[in-house]
Write a protein that holds these residues in place. Sequence first.
Motif, PDB file in Angstrom:
ATOM      1  N   GLU A 192       0.817  -1.211   0.000  1.00  0.00           N
ATOM      2  CA  GLU A 192       0.000   0.000   0.000  1.00  0.00           C
ATOM      3  C   GLU A 192       0.853   1.265   0.000  1.00  0.00           C
ATOM      4  O   GLU A 192       0.307   2.378  -0.008  1.00  0.00           O
ATOM      5  CB  GLU A 192      -0.948  -0.006   1.196  1.00  0.00           C
TER       6      GLU A 192
ATOM      7  N   HIS B  29      -2.209  -5.490   1.554  1.00  0.00           N
ATOM      8  CA  HIS B  29      -3.477  -6.218   1.625  1.00  0.00           C
ATOM      9  C   HIS B  29      -3.441  -7.361   0.617  1.00  0.00           C
ATOM     10  O   HIS B  29      -2.628  -7.365  -0.317  1.00  0.00           O
ATOM     11  CB  HIS B  29      -4.681  -5.306   1.359  1.00  0.00           C
ATOM     12  N   GLU B  30      -4.291  -8.323   0.832  1.00  0.00           N
ATOM     13  CA  GLU B  30      -4.294  -9.509  -0.021  1.00  0.00           C
ATOM     14  C   GLU B  30      -5.034  -9.221  -1.322  1.00  0.00           C
ATOM     15  O   GLU B  30      -6.067  -8.542  -1.348  1.00  0.00           O
ATOM     16  CB  GLU B  30      -4.936 -10.692   0.702  1.00  0.00           C
TER      17      GLU B  30
ATOM     18  N   HIS C  39      -7.966  -4.615  -6.732  1.00  0.00           N
ATOM     19  CA  HIS C  39      -8.089  -4.145  -5.347  1.00  0.00           C
ATOM     20  C   HIS C  39      -9.554  -3.909  -4.976  1.00  0.00           C
ATOM     21  O   HIS C  39      -9.861  -3.044  -4.170  1.00  0.00           O
ATOM     22  CB  HIS C  39      -7.262  -2.871  -5.169  1.00  0.00           C
TER      23      HIS C  39
ATOM     24  N   ASN D 133     -11.739  -5.174  -3.109  1.00  0.00           N
ATOM     25  CA  ASN D 133     -12.194  -5.216  -1.713  1.00  0.00           C
ATOM     26  C   ASN D 133     -11.262  -4.468  -0.767  1.00  0.00           C
ATOM     27  O   ASN D 133     -11.372  -4.601   0.455  1.00  0.00           O
ATOM     28  CB  ASN D 133     -12.360  -6.664  -1.246  1.00  0.00           C
ATOM     29  N   HIS D 134     -10.346  -3.667  -1.346  1.00  0.00           N
ATOM     30  CA  HIS D 134      -9.443  -2.865  -0.512  1.00  0.00           C
ATOM     31  C   HIS D 134      -9.286  -1.459  -1.105  1.00  0.00           C
ATOM     32  O   HIS D 134      -8.208  -0.867  -1.025  1.00  0.00           O
ATOM     33  CB  HIS D 134      -8.079  -3.542  -0.394  1.00  0.00           C
TER      34      HIS D 134
ATOM     35  N   ASP E 147     -10.389   1.204  -0.019  1.00  0.00           N
ATOM     36  CA  ASP E 147     -10.205   2.225   1.026  1.00  0.00           C
ATOM     37  C   ASP E 147      -8.743   2.398   1.413  1.00  0.00           C
ATOM     38  O   ASP E 147      -8.415   3.307   2.194  1.00  0.00           O
ATOM     39  CB  ASP E 147     -11.013   1.858   2.274  1.00  0.00           C
ATOM     40  N   ALA E 148      -7.869   1.568   0.929  1.00  0.00           N
ATOM     41  CA  ALA E 148      -6.456   1.670   1.287  1.00  0.00           C
ATOM     42  C   ALA E 148      -5.929   3.058   0.946  1.00  0.00           C
ATOM     43  O   ALA E 148      -6.270   3.640  -0.080  1.00  0.00           O
ATOM     44  CB  ALA E 148      -5.644   0.607   0.549  1.00  0.00           C
TER      45      ALA E 148
END
Length: 984
Positions: free
Chosen positions: A588, A636-637, A963, A965-966, A968-969
Amino acid sequence: MTRALPAVLAIIYASASFVPAAAQDNVIAQEGADEQLQDADYTKLIAEYLADERISTELVDHMPRSDTVPSPLEFFGRIPGTPGELTYASDIERYYAELARTSPRVKLINLGISEEGRNLIVLAVADETVMANLDARKADLAALGDPRRTTEEQARAIIQDGKPIYWITSGIHSSETGGPEMLIELAYRLAIEDTPFIDTIRKNVITFITPVVEVDGREKIVDNYYYGKKTGKVRPPNMYWGQYVAHDNNRDGMGQALKLTQHITRGVLDWHPTVFHDLHEARSYLYVSTGTGPYNPSLSPLQTQEWWQIAQVELTEMAKRKVPGVWTYGFYDGWVPNYLFWIANTHNSLGRFYEVEAYGPDLRPAHKVDASQTSREWFRPNPPLPEINWSPRNSVNISQSGLLFALHRVATDRQLYLENYWVKNRQSIDVGRTGETNAWVIPAQQRAPGNVATMLNDLRKQGIEVSRADAAFTAGGIAVAEGDYVIRADQPYRTLANMYFAVQTYLPTNPRPYDDTGWTMQYMRGVRLLPVKDPAVLDERMTLLAADVAPPSGITGEGSVILINHSGDNALISLRFRLEGVQMLAAEAAFDVNGKHYEAGTFILPSADRAEVKSLLTELGLVGEATRSVPKVAMHELIAPRIGYMHSWLYTQDEGWWRIGFDQFDVPYTYFADTVARQGNLREKYDVIVYPNVGGTARDQIIGVPITSGEPIPYRKSELTPNLGVLDSADDIRGGLGADGLAALEQFVRDGGTLIGDGSTVELLASFGSAPGVTVSDPPSTLYTQGAILRGEFADQSSPLAYGYDRKEIPIYFSATPLLVVSDNTRAGGNSYFDPNGPGAGVSQNVTPNIAPATILPFEDSSTESLTEAETALPLQTEGTKQPDAPPTATTVPRPRVVMEFPAKADNILLSGLLSGGEALDGKALVVDVAAGDGHMVLYALKPFWRAQTQGSYFLGFNAILHWNHLDAGKTDERKSEEARPKP
């Protein structure tokens, strides 16, 4: 050189007969009639199916007989122009094969296979003696195409005796049905008619005929027509032609993503046609291309003069015969090189087209066209009639007559056209040596070497020669490293390179553009390219590439953890889906390991099989670095999402450009229709839904194919429609997305899914309040742009959507809409009274003119030092204005995350193409991430996937998938707390 008066004119002048063919006293076609029997049945049907005798000439009002070669009437049981009938491409191919089997004047050539497995063919027709030496004639044209290996003396000998190729294509637009029908008859006529007029063509021109370019689409259109005719039921829209796009298949000349474009391009490179003539239907009755201008400045003046030279032949000959509605100039421009026939223009052939009144095939009595086509103008002294009975045979007659006159002129002036071809190729080389730009350098060391390789390989497939520097040198102030790529300008296809690499300037005072106005390749691809303005560059040592460019690849280093930097190479998206079972993480933030710098978004594979990963990286052209431990960085994954890809039954063209990008880079998806979304439960099936532009209005997307009766409209494969339902099918395609489908999309997002859309999909979601905090404003009348390359600035580079982009700004493609307004109010934009683009703009007095102050540049005198950057950046003193807050009825919502936006000043927006009134774009959002419930909507005002040309912005879309589901990173604590506020 001197040229004899064309035989056709000599015959016409000698006859002193200038009456319509209906009077049957023209003599051109009658010459030789005593020696060749006429087909009475065929000729009778021509007259019977002609709805107006003025739409004919003596060249097409009859048909001779052949005892050995079957006529269309004998083969099909009908003639071209029969009302209510269409012919499948496969049946046209069968007929052409029979012509080739039965006539020594005909040869059938297969150019390649379509996406659905059909043949794309070309039929060659010429005199027997010419056909017997076809390979030698082909070699002659290739020699004229490269003056570097052909001397002036050799060229003159070829010009004296050579045979030009006149290549006619049709059927690229599947709904334009007449060209393929007419070319059935033209092929037969050229093969068997023995009049002096036709014999002159056969002996002096090799006629190439590709009756159907979009073979997959032709079969669907014919299926669809007969479905309606035989059942009496409502036909479904012709929303599918080829596998990917419909009308835009004729905008693939630069992107070259479609099989049909690739096959035609190879044909042009292989055969070097002198003339390339594409047939279309749109204007009445026969528009012969020249265009209004502005003409592309990269073209040779000789090229554009040829457009007019040959067009005047058709206009003059048809006017002599009093055929109405034949004209030129007032349609199309001559600017953008993305059309099929521009493949010829960019390779120094003569590319041109017709627009013919629509074929049908149903009769249209008392047919009228709008005043824009019937007005008598300087360029249209012979306009279409206010009213006419139109039939398919009218279309066959007028287009075939025009083609025959053009073929005859090229035949009689064959030396002129061959000389022009030679001269255009020679001029291209000469300009490269002595002109402003002598080469283009593409540094090998770039952030995304795979994208660089893809661009260079795409250029090589279009005939551009690419070299590599054997040693470092400097030319024209450009430092070239060993191994850098050099495109020399002293090559025959310099015109293509210059046209692709130039920065376009389309002034708003020009005639309205017909299509895109800016396309600078290196901008669209995100590749660094440097023009060299020094002829000494041509003397430097460099080696011509004999094979495609292969970017660096593989794995270096030791350890069980593999790092793959997010360089923006589009092949990176393939990693996640090709290594399906391998755990992947994404950094990130940027970090350093073993002295190497890695950007945010870097792929981290903590325990992958090295051999497996290395094999894939080598295939994809990517580089990995092995290290012994996972780096200490927030991450993040990367979970491979289940992707649903939603289309409308109304229109599938723009979404097809997204699919091309997905398929090219191995992004899997489940393709389904908007009508299916109404069933709900989308989150159970998908993690990501991609819903690209549908076009039209938000209302159109909700309604879809209207439900006007209880009778369903199916779209599927059946005995009656064997070619439909290839990509998707349904028993009833009516009803559109509907309110239920829109609610299902909203629920999908609230349940944690990610919805991705651009264009009209953004307008739909904003208009119905599905994307809180996002509204779409109407473009003001002062905003004038079309298909241009503009500057996009990252407003939030910490967003995962920005991974892979190391600069603050990138070139993006934009075409006027949508204009996104983002706020934390459900009613955005404030009071329209203070909006300089609001109602009355351009009419009422602007009381706040200083919102957009005039640009004042400092005066820099040579006797004084230049102002410092800080001094020139000082703001002008203007009176500010303050807009009141939004009305009290507005509800506060979490403000969407703006990831990219236009620059704040209009003067900084345009990069290539057309833009006027850019103040309307100042600071407008281009990429927005809307958080809703547990999910996200990623909305694009730009077009990240457009005509396989915008590879530089592909990862703006790919990042949303990787990305999902991430997203918001990277959000700041302030933004996170803002979105955590209770929702109304």
